[in-house]
Design a protein around this motif. Structure first.
Motif, PDB file in Angstrom:
ATOM      1  N   ASP A  52       0.816  -1.212   0.000  1.00 48.80           N
ATOM      2  CA  ASP A  52       0.000   0.000   0.000  1.00 48.80           C
ATOM      3  C   ASP A  52       0.850   1.263   0.000  1.00 48.80           C
ATOM      4  OD1 ASP A  52      -2.360  -1.392  -0.084  1.00 48.80           O
ATOM      5  OD2 ASP A  52      -2.641  -1.415   2.092  1.00 48.80           O
ATOM      6  N   ARG A  53       2.012   1.217   0.671  1.00 48.59           N
ATOM      7  CA  ARG A  53       2.838   2.433   0.735  1.00 48.59           C
ATOM      8  C   ARG A  53       3.349   2.815  -0.646  1.00 48.59           C
ATOM      9  NH1 ARG A  53       8.704   3.432   3.664  1.00 48.59           N
ATOM     10  NH2 ARG A  53       8.590   5.713   3.701  1.00 48.59           N
ATOM     11  N   GLU A  54       3.836   1.818  -1.406  1.00 45.87           N
ATOM     12  CA  GLU A  54       4.336   2.105  -2.748  1.00 45.87           C
ATOM     13  C   GLU A  54       3.217   2.631  -3.651  1.00 45.87           C
ATOM     14  OE1 GLU A  54       5.759  -0.053  -0.861  1.00 45.87           O
ATOM     15  OE2 GLU A  54       7.791   0.718  -1.076  1.00 45.87           O
ATOM     16  N   LEU A  55       2.048   1.982  -3.557  1.00 45.82           N
ATOM     17  CA  LEU A  55       0.941   2.430  -4.377  1.00 45.82           C
ATOM     18  C   LEU A  55       0.517   3.850  -4.005  1.00 45.82           C
ATOM     19  CD1 LEU A  55      -1.087   1.704  -6.580  1.00 45.82           C
ATOM     20  CD2 LEU A  55      -2.557   0.723  -4.817  1.00 45.82           C
ATOM     21  N   ALA A  56       0.532   4.171  -2.715  1.00 44.55           N
ATOM     22  CA  ALA A  56       0.170   5.519  -2.272  1.00 44.55           C
ATOM     23  C   ALA A  56       1.160   6.550  -2.806  1.00 44.55           C
ATOM     24  CB  ALA A  56       0.111   5.568  -0.749  1.00 44.55           C
ATOM     25  N   LEU A  57       2.455   6.194  -2.842  1.00 48.04           N
ATOM     26  CA  LEU A  57       3.451   7.120  -3.391  1.00 48.04           C
ATOM     27  C   LEU A  57       3.176   7.408  -4.866  1.00 48.04           C
ATOM     28  CD1 LEU A  57       6.767   5.773  -1.795  1.00 48.04           C
ATOM     29  CD2 LEU A  57       5.708   8.003  -1.368  1.00 48.04           C
ATOM     30  N   VAL A  58       2.888   6.357  -5.629  1.00 42.29           N
ATOM     31  CA  VAL A  58       2.599   6.548  -7.057  1.00 42.29           C
ATOM     32  C   VAL A  58       1.348   7.391  -7.240  1.00 42.29           C
ATOM     33  CG1 VAL A  58       1.873   5.342  -9.153  1.00 42.29           C
ATOM     34  CG2 VAL A  58       3.774   4.456  -7.802  1.00 42.29           C
ATOM     35  N   ARG A  59       0.305   7.088  -6.472  1.00 43.19           N
ATOM     36  CA  ARG A  59      -0.959   7.798  -6.630  1.00 43.19           C
ATOM     37  C   ARG A  59      -0.870   9.268  -6.214  1.00 43.19           C
ATOM     38  NH1 ARG A  59      -5.501   6.151  -7.337  1.00 43.19           N
ATOM     39  NH2 ARG A  59      -6.453   7.305  -5.619  1.00 43.19           N
ATOM     40  N   GLY A  60       0.139   9.595  -5.399  1.00 45.26           N
ATOM     41  CA  GLY A  60       0.298  10.977  -4.968  1.00 45.26           C
ATOM     42  C   GLY A  60       0.992  11.867  -5.982  1.00 45.26           C
ATOM     43  N   ILE A  61       1.498  11.291  -7.065  1.00 44.21           N
ATOM     44  CA  ILE A  61       2.221  12.067  -8.085  1.00 44.21           C
ATOM     45  C   ILE A  61       1.244  12.466  -9.187  1.00 44.21           C
ATOM     46  CG2 ILE A  61       4.142  12.050  -9.713  1.00 44.21           C
ATOM     47  CD1 ILE A  61       4.949  11.874  -6.760  1.00 44.21           C
ATOM     48  N   SER A  62       1.187  13.746  -9.515  1.00 46.11           N
ATOM     49  CA  SER A  62       0.217  14.242 -10.504  1.00 46.11           C
ATOM     50  C   SER A  62       0.432  13.626 -11.885  1.00 46.11           C
ATOM     51  CB  SER A  62       0.288  15.770 -10.598  1.00 46.11           C
ATOM     52  OG  SER A  62       1.570  16.184 -11.065  1.00 46.11           O
TER      53      SER A  62
ATOM     54  N   LEU B 236       3.519   0.375 -11.947  1.00 44.85           N
ATOM     55  CA  LEU B 236       4.587   1.302 -11.591  1.00 44.85           C
ATOM     56  C   LEU B 236       5.072   1.049 -10.169  1.00 44.85           C
ATOM     57  CD1 LEU B 236       3.397   4.712 -13.092  1.00 44.85           C
ATOM     58  CD2 LEU B 236       5.422   3.406 -13.744  1.00 44.85           C
ATOM     59  N   ALA B 237       4.131   0.884  -9.246  1.00 45.10           N
ATOM     60  CA  ALA B 237       4.508   0.654  -7.849  1.00 45.10           C
ATOM     61  C   ALA B 237       5.343  -0.616  -7.716  1.00 45.10           C
ATOM     62  CB  ALA B 237       3.259   0.570  -6.980  1.00 45.10           C
ATOM     63  N   ALA B 238       4.975  -1.654  -8.469  1.00 49.82           N
ATOM     64  CA  ALA B 238       5.728  -2.908  -8.416  1.00 49.82           C
ATOM     65  C   ALA B 238       7.115  -2.769  -9.033  1.00 49.82           C
ATOM     66  CB  ALA B 238       4.951  -4.011  -9.115  1.00 49.82           C
ATOM     67  N   ALA B 239       7.261  -1.851  -9.993  1.00 55.45           N
ATOM     68  CA  ALA B 239       8.538  -1.688 -10.696  1.00 55.45           C
ATOM     69  C   ALA B 239       9.523  -0.797  -9.941  1.00 55.45           C
ATOM     70  CB  ALA B 239       8.294  -1.102 -12.089  1.00 55.45           C
ATOM     71  N   MET B 240       9.066  -0.080  -8.921  1.00 53.07           N
ATOM     72  CA  MET B 240       9.949   0.845  -8.208  1.00 53.07           C
ATOM     73  C   MET B 240      11.003   0.101  -7.390  1.00 53.07           C
ATOM     74  SD  MET B 240       7.592   4.067  -7.008  1.00 53.07           S
ATOM     75  CE  MET B 240       6.764   3.158  -5.719  1.00 53.07           C
ATOM     76  N   GLN B 241      12.196   0.679  -7.319  1.00 55.58           N
ATOM     77  CA  GLN B 241      13.298   0.091  -6.563  1.00 55.58           C
ATOM     78  C   GLN B 241      13.649   1.007  -5.394  1.00 55.58           C
ATOM     79  OE1 GLN B 241      16.417  -0.195  -9.464  1.00 55.58           O
ATOM     80  NE2 GLN B 241      15.047  -1.102 -10.980  1.00 55.58           N
ATOM     81  N   PRO B 242      13.810   0.473  -4.179  1.00 59.90           N
ATOM     82  CA  PRO B 242      14.165   1.329  -3.035  1.00 59.90           C
ATOM     83  C   PRO B 242      15.598   1.844  -3.137  1.00 59.90           C
ATOM     84  CG  PRO B 242      14.154  -0.980  -2.387  1.00 59.90           C
ATOM     85  CD  PRO B 242      13.632  -0.938  -3.804  1.00 59.90           C
TER      86      PRO B 242
END
Length: 537
Positions: A408-418, A431-437
């Protein structure tokens, strides 16, 4: 009431979801109009055994082929597959109506078998398509609630219409009306234009596709648990379908049209349950609701067997309908959120296969239970299975709510970007699944002015400073992002970004970023607007 209005507004504001919901409603009503006529004909020819045989003939081939068909359908645009499914079912049921008019029972069964095979793609395609059309998790739950409402209305209207037509004119007209309903469903989804979605890699043949469908689910035990409980519920449903035909005629004395009216009572309860399902849009009570409704699906069956009164039977069917509507919304949403988008079609293909097999098994077991136990006791025995399972599995089901395929945290980060706001939920999940920390120390440079741009960055924690030519431009903090200008314009980095304090970032590779933001006109426009604003600043 506010939850209902809010969910309806979310779906109404999305034209594609509106069309899917309309097609779903028409298809469910058409299916039940046909099924009522089919089962009554089967009972007239062969009693309880005849109903079991026809149900098996319609469900078993579909169950065996469903995973391979769903995996194959995943390689084509789901919107087009859905149109083809509705159109093919219209043709099959039209042939059954013609066979009934001509008095050819074998052709009726053959048409029903073909219709059942095609029907195996209806639910997988519809449910897998909704995340591609939804723009947020809340909108997805709202879409599932509206779909459940459509199913409830269809289960109310279809059987009632089938019962009336059977009483007035006979099975031929009932089947013809069912075929017309599928034509309406095909026309409803005909203009649908879903965004492209990632598809699983090709495999060699139907057997490989079926095996892959089951193997993929081993990696997602939360979805597997819900799937297993749905299988148990449909096992009971298969047995109860046969027992209800017998109970209507032999136990309750309602005659040949009674099945249609009893099933319509279930549909009326489903409408009430669908209204309650809108309260699940917040998504916090899905697991508890699933366990409670699983128990409520079975208890009324046992009580009908214990108290075989007409009024009590109608009330019990209404409770089952309400529980079914809530069970579907909660269970389907839990499964959709627990597997990635590329596997959702396969997941529901497996569900259709298990549903077909379990309904078949339940249908075949029902006559044996009647012979061994008698009809009332058979109803009690079948009805007690689901409450028992609900009690035994409630703790594990409660854990499935946290088992999302994308945190949920990764998805929330993606959804917060315009830039990503115009994307569908499925695209945001990819996109959230593809992000790397990425963790950086204070003072460390993340991107350097003049260097090639290879990634996009979202700040999860900490703060960074943006400079150009040594001059400080701005600070960025959690929930903000940078790096899009070089990627979108294919130019070197236009600024240097350095961590002011230890920071936690999410890195998105150039290809993943560009595929997402340039995939739709709305997101591409927003991306270029943001890039121009940064350059102007």
């Amino acid at each position: 009431m506010n939850a209902i209005i809010g969910a309806m507004r979310q779906v109404a504001a999305n034209p594609s979801l509106r069309r899917v919901a309309a097609g779903w409603l028409a298809s469910i009503a058409a299916e039940w109009t046909f099924v009522v006529a089919l089962l009554v004909i089967a009972h007239e020819f062969g009693g309880v055994v005849g109903v079991a045989v026809v149900t098996t003939a319609r469900m078993l081939p579909a169950a065996l082929l469903a995973p391979a068909l769903a995996a194959l359908a995943d390689r084509h645009p789901r919107a087009r597959v859905l149109v083809g499914v509705h159109a093919a079912r219209a043709v099959c049921i039209g042939l059954a109506a013609a066979a009934q008019a001509a008095g050819v029972p074998a052709l009726i069964v053959a048409a029903a078998v073909a219709e059942g095979i095609v029907a195996a793609l209806n639910r997988p395609t519809t449910l897998a398509l909704q995340p591609e059309l939804s723009r947020s998790p809340g909108e997805l739950i709202a879409a599932n609630a509206v779909t459940s409402s459509g199913e409830a209305i269809g289960v109310l209207v279809g059987p009632a219409l089938g019962g009336v037509l059977m009483a007035l004119s006979g099975a031929t007209l009932a089947m013809a009306v069912g075929a017309a309903g599928f034509v309406v469903a095909a026309l409803a989804v005909r203009p649908l234009n879903a965004p492209a979605a990632a598809r699983p890699a090709s495999v060699s043949g139907p057997a490989d596709r079926s095996a892959a469908a089951y193997t993929d689910l081993l990696r997602y035990p939360a979805a597997g648990l819900v799937l297993a409980l749905f299988t148990a519920q449909t096992l009971v449903r298969g047995a109860f379908t046969v027992l209800l035909v017998a109970a209507s005629v032999e136990l309750l004395g309602l005659g040949r049209s009674g099945l249609g009216f009893l099933t319509a009572a279930q549909g009326a309860g489903a409408v009430a349950g669908a209204v309650l399902a809108f309260g699940l849009v917040g998504g916090r009570r899905l697991a508890v609701t699933f366990s409670i409704c699983l128990a409520l699906w079975g208890l009324p069956i046992a009580l009908i067997g214990a108290v075989p009164a007409v009024a009590f039977a109608f009330g019990g069917l209404a409770v089952i309908g309400a529980a079914n509507a809530l069970l579907d919304v909660a269970g389907f949403t839990l499964m959709l959120r627990s597997v990635p988008n590329v596997l959702r079609g396969r997941l529901f293909g497996v569900l259709e296969a298990l549903v077909g097999l379990s309904v078949t098994l339940g249908s075949l077991a029902a006559p044996l239970l009647v012979v061994i136990l008698g009809l009332p006791t058979a109803l009690v025995a079948v009805g007690l299975l689901l409450p028992t399972l609900a009690l035994l599995t409630s703790v594990w089901v409660a854990r499935t709510q946290a088992a999302t395929a994308v945190p949920d945290r990764e998805l929330a980060l993606v959804r917060g970007i315009s830039l990503f706001a115009p994307l569908s939920l499925a695209a945001q999940e990819r996109l959230a699944a593809a992000m790397q920390p990425l963790r950086v120390a204070a003072g460390e440079a993340i991107v350097v002015e003049g260097e090639p741009g290879e990634a996009y960055f979202i700040i999860a924690a900490g703060r960074v400073e943006v400079t150009r030519g040594g001059a400080r431009l701005r600070e960025l903090g959690p929930g903000e992002a940078f790096g899009e200008t070089a990627l979108l314009r294919d130019v070197p980095r236009t600024a240097t970004v350095r961590a002011i304090e230890p920071a936690e970032l999410r890195r998105l590779d150039r290809v993943d970023f560009l595929d997402a933001v340039l995939g739709t006109p709305a997101s591409a426009s927003e991306a270029h607007h943001v890039a121009e604003a940064h350059l102007a600043h």
